[in-house]
Design a protein around this motif. Structure first.
Motif, PDB file in Angstrom:
ATOM      1  N   THR A 228      -0.254  -4.784  -6.473  1.00  0.00           N
ATOM      2  CA  THR A 228      -1.697  -4.938  -6.304  1.00  0.00           C
ATOM      3  C   THR A 228      -2.305  -5.676  -7.494  1.00  0.00           C
ATOM      4  O   THR A 228      -3.170  -6.531  -7.327  1.00  0.00           O
ATOM      5  CB  THR A 228      -2.338  -3.542  -6.122  1.00  0.00           C
TER       6      THR A 228
ATOM      7  N   ASN B 108      -2.938   4.357  -9.115  1.00  0.00           N
ATOM      8  CA  ASN B 108      -3.791   3.610  -8.184  1.00  0.00           C
ATOM      9  C   ASN B 108      -2.898   3.051  -7.067  1.00  0.00           C
ATOM     10  O   ASN B 108      -2.831   1.850  -6.859  1.00  0.00           O
ATOM     11  CB  ASN B 108      -4.509   2.486  -8.947  1.00  0.00           C
TER      12      ASN B 108
ATOM     13  N   SER C 151      -1.556   1.901  -3.646  1.00  0.00           N
ATOM     14  CA  SER C 151      -2.120   1.441  -2.365  1.00  0.00           C
ATOM     15  C   SER C 151      -1.356   2.161  -1.261  1.00  0.00           C
ATOM     16  O   SER C 151      -0.135   2.021  -1.149  1.00  0.00           O
ATOM     17  CB  SER C 151      -1.925  -0.062  -2.209  1.00  0.00           C
TER      18      SER C 151
ATOM     19  N   ASP D  86       0.520  -8.049   0.014  1.00  0.00           N
ATOM     20  CA  ASP D  86       0.779  -6.940  -0.935  1.00  0.00           C
ATOM     21  C   ASP D  86       1.285  -5.783  -0.078  1.00  0.00           C
ATOM     22  O   ASP D  86       0.505  -5.008   0.471  1.00  0.00           O
ATOM     23  CB  ASP D  86      -0.533  -6.593  -1.648  1.00  0.00           C
TER      24      ASP D  86
HETATM   25 MG   LIG Z   1      -0.699  -1.343  -4.739  1.00  0.00          MG
END
Ligand SMILES: [Mg+2]
Ligand SMILES: Nc1ncnc2c1ncn2[C@@H]1O[C@H](COP(=O)(O)OP(=O)(O)OP(=O)(O)O)[C@@H](O)[C@H]1O
Length: 1183
Positions: free
Chosen positions: A165, A209, A211, A427
């Motif tokens: 990311t 963090n 995703s 991503d």
């Molecule tokens: Mg990510």
């Protein structure tokens, strides 16, 4: 067999047998002691025995210090790649190429490599021109898109927390920066990320963090290269996280941000409290995340939503729905029994009421629901609730993505002239293999299998096909094609996905029946690993990166992903428009259609196919993110973790294919148009007859015939480095032309500038040189002056020496003359003395003879008179005889007297002779100076009150002073004596002392002698020392003359000062400035002395003086009187003047010494006057 030396690098195979252990790099520390000591990259020491020498292998030089492009690695194996990454990572170099693939190792720290300067540095550069960087990939995407007019895509893959990311965001930022429009849409595209991250990211144990969905951002550029829109595709949101989180993990960020950042009023409206109040937020026992600021994030989410056109109502509705989910999560169920059947009811609680009001449904909806209220058991009801909430959140997320797309997506124009190009950023989660792998992992690995296939196709398969098509020389390369695995999973009939799907739709289908079908269908497939026995629920698939075992339990439920009928019921009953809106599609479907709605796997497969289709028309770039450790720590490199990721990324295949193939190709026309600048004289492609020949000509001229490039039927095939070389040369050639034009313009500008500068420089030079010359001149001048001074001084010294010699000669002559003159004068004086003496002797003899004659004449006269007389008495003859007899008697007496005088004279002569002898003897004796002076100057004290007035003249002067009375006649006679030889008489009347004194003496001083100390020197002296010396000499003269008493201090201070030579004292005294004070005191005392009463006479001092004063002292009576009267003449502070009484000789020395050392007129005068006693005639009145 190879020889090792200290400092050599080797590969050390520890042969642990572990799956992810590869040989480690090591350096030889010792090799001359039988064993070999090596230090490996981890800092561990190993001793290798000669029998284990097979464990070590020499290291290729490229692996020692690392390379930027790993295709160039000599040791092209996992160990080589790993070490290369390790070396660079330790130096904070996180990016490395593998051809055009970028390997990025997560630094877990902010490195200063993403600055605007770096963006500028990497803009419009070829890959390989600059050190590897994510910006280089972004830049190539952008410029390839413009250059080749082809869509680009960048596939970013890697494990959770590897940095996918972050890399995506960096590429986005770079693209926004270099497209350089700073437009609203650009801002909107950038602002989409915080919203997506808020709703789709959460803290996991692997990434703060993380995703929890895959995404593909397609950024659209207009013809000028500016961002004109974007489209976001999301894949497989992890919905289960809404209700459950593993330990130390959190729900989606938006919940925590909302609870932290929302205003109290709004919170009250939504009935919200703190994160810890909600079961859905506390399952992982973690509501805070280090390094994240939920409060700040919430405001940035709200502002991003504003940018992306989320209305205020929509925002509120989203918050309401999120709040409702949280409240619903707090619902509790109670077990009940209805008609002997187990059931449960939802406990009426404020949360239930709030949730119902937020969703604008009546509470009856829950009681009418079989699953929630009145379900089989509380657990099942909870699970159902969970599904409902997941469904709601899932639809909400989809709606948000659609909303963002609505803001940023502009559908392509129908006009064919308007060309739009895009860069896609994927991503997506990388290949995963956990201990227990669920249905999601299968989907993820299936996606990665597809991507690997795409990659392999891109890099190898399509390449090879094309090579064959183009009929070029192509050496076949072995590679692992995962097509079979893919066929088994999703392509061929009865593939795994379709079987799962089928079983999901089959009402009686269970995970076990599904597994049975899978086994029976694929057990013979090499890529399928069936369970070892009928009880085992796991099946395995041989993926491109390794075998993964999947847990079949829960597969069907997850795959169905069907919206619970209760949700539809809830949506129907809700008055909330937003809820209806997010479920619009489902509601519209109708019950039957919904039942036949696609399962999760088929949906995913379809979106994946779409993605692959999109990717297949793009020119791809690959970024492989590597997570160096599980602890999110910088500079910590876990070798096993990294090798696992490298393996899962298919890196080895990549490298081998990329190295062996020709990744760069151009059609002949493209090539000629592009590179004809490299060969002057080549025409454009459209007017070329032999395009192939021209290509060949260019390529052989620029790359060389021996190089590994190929010419096909329609295309030319190049290696990466060829392309780079050609591009660099092309850039250079174009740059040369540009430079030529620039050169001329700049030349013109520079020339005029130069002229201006030159005149300015000349002016500065002039001034500077002038200044420098003047400075130099001054230096030289002073040097010459010094030189002159030296020369002159030498000259003067020489002339001085000559003059001195001459003067010395003249002096010698003069002195000789003077001495001769003196000698002659003395001689004359001696002669005169002799003459006078002889005259005197002669006159005395004469006088004596005259007296003799007179006496004889007298005797004769007497005889004659007697004879005359006797003639009267006697006869003449007798008278004559008698007279003769008497005459003879008288003569006899006279002879006797004469004899007597002779005898006395002889006696006198003898006495004098004796005296002389005695004096001669005394000369030999040591001299007593005091006695001598006393003897010499004793005459001063022998006479009356004034010296020399009366009394005896000193010995030797008597003759001159006293002339015997009886000899006055003789004197007269002497006066009558013949005159002395002529003396040169000088007229001294002009030099009278009185006249001199009147002229030169200061104050009231006259030529007459006074008996008290002077107030000021007789003559004027500029030098104070001379003044004081004169006064001191005068005092000493007074003491010497006896007119001033000796110092009063009669107590002998035996400090040795009496032993100090008088001259030393004079020097001391002359050096002292205390003279003045002493003399002033003396003068004051003189004044005081006059007024002292006679009462002092009887003082102790008086007695001392009278006792110590010698009666026979040479001190005058007046002085004696004054002393006895107590007059104090003491001086203080001067050793010569006050310390003690001094002898006359000392005084004399002092006076003479002063005369010598201070040859002023006055001291000379005083000295002279002291040494030459005044004549008796002037003793009282003058000097
Ligand atoms: Mg990510
Ligand atoms: N280039 C980088 N510079 C500094 N830190 C980085 C970089 N890349 C990643 N990180 C750090 O690693 C963390 C994880 O990165 P990121 O969220 O991009 O991982 P991911 O691959 O997207 O993981 P997931 O699959 O879980 O979403 C980031 O929060 C950041 O702290």
């Amino acid at each position: 067999m190879f020889f090792l030396m200290q400092g050599d690098y080797v590969w050390l195979d520890l042969k642990t047998g572990r799956e992810f252990v590869v040989p480690v790099g090591a350096v030889v520390k010792l090799c001359d002691s039988g064993q070999i000591q090596v230090l490996d990259d981890e800092g561990r020491e190993h001793w290798i025995f000669p029998q284990n020498a097979t464990n070590i292998k020499p290291m290729h030089p490229t692996s020692i210090h690392g390379v930027e492009d790993m295709i160039r690695l000599g040791d092209l194996n996992e160990a080589g790649i790993l070490r290369n990454l390790l070396i660079r990572y330790n130096e904070h170099v996180i990016y490395t190429y593998t051809g055009s693939i970028l390997v990025a190792v997560n630094p877990y720290q902010l490195l200063p490599i993403y600055t605007p300067d770096q963006i500028r540095l990497y803009t419009n550069r070829k890959i390989g021109e600059m050190p590897p960087h994510i910006f280089a990939i972004a830049d190539n995407c952008y410029f390839n898109m413009q250059r080749n007019n082809k869509d680009q895509c960048c596939i970013i893959s890697g494990e959770s927390g590897a940095g996918k990311t972050e890399s995506t965001k960096l590429i986005l930022q770079f693209l926004a920066a270099i497209s350089g429009q700073h437009s609203w849409i650009e801002q909107q595209v950038l602002e989409a990320t915080p919203i997506l991250e808020a709703f789709g990211n959460a803290k996991t144990i692997r990434n703060d963090n993380s995703s929890r969905f895959g995404k593909y951002i397609d950024i659209h550029f207009n013809k000028r290269g500016a961002i004109e829109g974007a489209k976001i595709e999301q894949y497989l949101l992890e919905k289960s996280r809404v209700c459950r989180q593993a330990a130390d993990e959190r729900n989606y960020h938006i919940f925590y941000c909302m609870l932290k950042g929302m205003g109290p009023e709004m919170k009250a409206k939504l009935g919200l409290g703190l994160a810890r109040d909600y079961c859905y937020l506390t399952a992982g026992n973690c509501t805070e995340c280090d390094g994240r600021d939920d409060l700040a994030d919430y405001s940035s989410i709200l502002s991003a939503m504003k940018v992306l056109m989320f209305s205020e109502t929509e925002n509120v509705e989203i918050s309401k729905l999120l709040a409702a989910i949280l409240h619903m999560g707090n619902l509790r169920f109670e077990a009940r029994t209805y008609d002997n059947l187990d059931a449960c009811v939802v406990v009426r609680s404020p949360d239930l009421v709030t949730a119902a009001s937020l969703m604008e449904v009546c509470l009856d909806i829950f009681s009418s629901s079989n699953s929630i209220d009145g379900g089989e058991s509380p657990q099942i009801s909870l699970l159902t609730l969970c599904f409902i909430m997941q469904g709601i959140y899932g639809r909400l997320f989809v709606w948000i993505v659609d909303k963002i797309n609505a803001a940023i997506y502009r559908p392509p124009s129908c006009e064919s002239s308007v060309i739009r190009r895009s860069i896609g950023l994927l991503d997506i989660f990388g290949f995963e293999n956990f201990i227990v792998n669920s249905f999601e992992q299968l989907c993820i690995n299936f996606a990665n299998e597809n991507l690997q296939q795409f990659f392999v196709r891109h890099v190898f398969k399509l390449e090879q096909e094309e090579y064959n098509l183009e009929d070029i020389n192509w050496q076949h390369i072995e590679f692992t094609d995962n097509q079979e695995a893919l066929d088994m999973i999703a392509n061929k009939p009865m593939n795994i996905i379709s079987l799962i799907d089928e079983e999901s739709k089959f009402p009686k289908g269970t995970d076990a029946t599904m597994l049975y079908k899978l086994n029976s269908q694929h057990k013979l497939n090499t890529n399928y690993i069936p369970p070892k026995n009928s009880y085992e629920t796991q099946f395995g698939i041989q993926h491109f990166a390794g075998v993964v075992h999947y847990e079949s339990r829960g597969f069907l439920e997850k795959n169905r992903d069907s919206l619970h009928t209760d949700i539809i019921q809830l949506v129907h009953s809700s008055k909330n428009k937003f809820i209806k809106q997010i479920f619009q599609a489902d509601v519209a479907m109708g019950v039957e259609t919904r039942k036949r709605s696609p399962t999760l796997s088929s949906q995913f497969k379809r979106s994946l196919e779409m993605l692959m289709r999109t990717l297949s028309v793009c020119q791809p770039f690959f970024v492989r993110c590597i997570k160096p450790n599980e602890f999110k720590k910088p500079l910590l490199f876990d070798r096993e973790l990294c090798i696992r990721q490298l393996r899962y990324s298919g890196m080895m295949e990549t490298i081998r294919i990329r190295r062996a193939g020709y990744p760069i190709r151009y059609s002949f026309a493209e090539f000629v148009d592009r590179y004809r600048v490299l060969m002057p004289g080549i025409k454009p492609a459209h007017i070329q007859d032999d395009l192939k020949g021209t290509c060949q000509q260019i390529v052989s001229a620029r790359l060389g015939k021996q190089e590994d490039w190929q010419i096909g039927k329609t295309k030319i095939f190049l290696k990466d480095h060829h392309d780079m070389q050609l591009e660099i040369e092309r850039d250079k050639a174009i740059t040369d032309k540009v430079i030529l034009i620039q050169k001329s313009v700049r030349g013109l500008k520079a020339r005029s500038n130069f002229r201006r500068l030159r005149s300015a420089v000349v002016c500065i030079q002039k001034v500077w040189r002038g200044y420098r010359s003047r400075k130099n001149y001054q230096i030289m001048k002073s040097g010459f002056i010094r030189l002159q001074a030296v020369c002159r001084s030498r000259k003067y010294y020489r002339s001085y020496r000559i003059t001195r010699c001459r003067i010395t000669l003249i002096q010698a002559c003069c002195r000789g003359f003077l001495i001769r003159q003196t000698f002659w004068r003395r001689l004359r004086a001696v002669l005169t003395l002799q003459a006078y003496t002889r005259g005197m002797i002669a006159r005395r003899l004469c006088q004596r003879l005259r007296a003799e004659r007179q006496r004889r004449l007298e005797a004769e006269r007497q005889r004659l008179a007697e004879e005359e007389q006797l003639r009267n008495q006697m006869t003449v003859r007798r008278a004559k005889a008698e007279a003769d007899r008497k005459h003879q008697e008288r003569l006899f007496q006279l002879a006797q007297q004469q004899e007597e005088r002779d005898r006395e004279e002889k006696e006198e002569a003898r006495r004098k002779k004796e005296l002389l002898d005695q004096m001669e003897r005394e000369k030999e004796q040591p001299v007593d100076h005091s006695d001598m002076v006393d003897r010499m100057f004793g005459f001063l004290g022998d006479s009356g009150p004034l010296p020399n007035q009366d009394g005896q003249a000193p010995a030797g002067f008597e003759d001159l002073e006293q002339t015997p009375r009886g000899e006055e006649a003789e004197e007269e006679m002497l006066n009558e004596a013949p005159p002395l030889p002529d003396e040169e008489e000088e007229d001294l009347s002009e030099y009278k002392f009185s006249k001199f004194a009147a002229t030169y003496f200061q104050g009231l001083s006259t030529h007459t002698y006074i008996r008290r100390p002077l107030k000021q020197p007789l003559l004027f002296h500029e030098d104070e020392g001379d003044q004081l010396a004169a006064l001191a000499v005068w005092i000493t003269v007074l003491r010497f003359m006896g007119d001033l008493p000796e110092p009063k201090c009669q107590i002998v201070i035996n400090d040795g000062s009496e032993k100090i030579p008088v001259m030393t004292k004079i020097y001391e005294t002359l050096g002292k400035r205390t003279y003045k004070r002493e003399l002033q005191e003396l003068q004051v005392e003189e004044e005081v002395r006059r007024s002292i009463d006679s009462q002092k006479r009887n003082s102790v001092r008086h007695k001392l003086v009278s006792l110590t004063l010698k009666r026979k002292s040479k001190i005058t009576e007046e002085v004696t009187r004054r002393l006895t009267e107590g007059v104090d003449y003491g001086l203080q502070g001067n050793s010569m003047l006050e310390d003690r009484p001094t002898s006359n000789l000392e005084k004399l020395h002092f006076i003479i010494g002063n005369g010598i050392l201070r040859p002023t007129e006055e001291t000379s005068l005083l000295t002279a006057s002291t040494c030459c006693p005044p004549s008796p005639g002037h003793s009282t009145t003058s000097w």
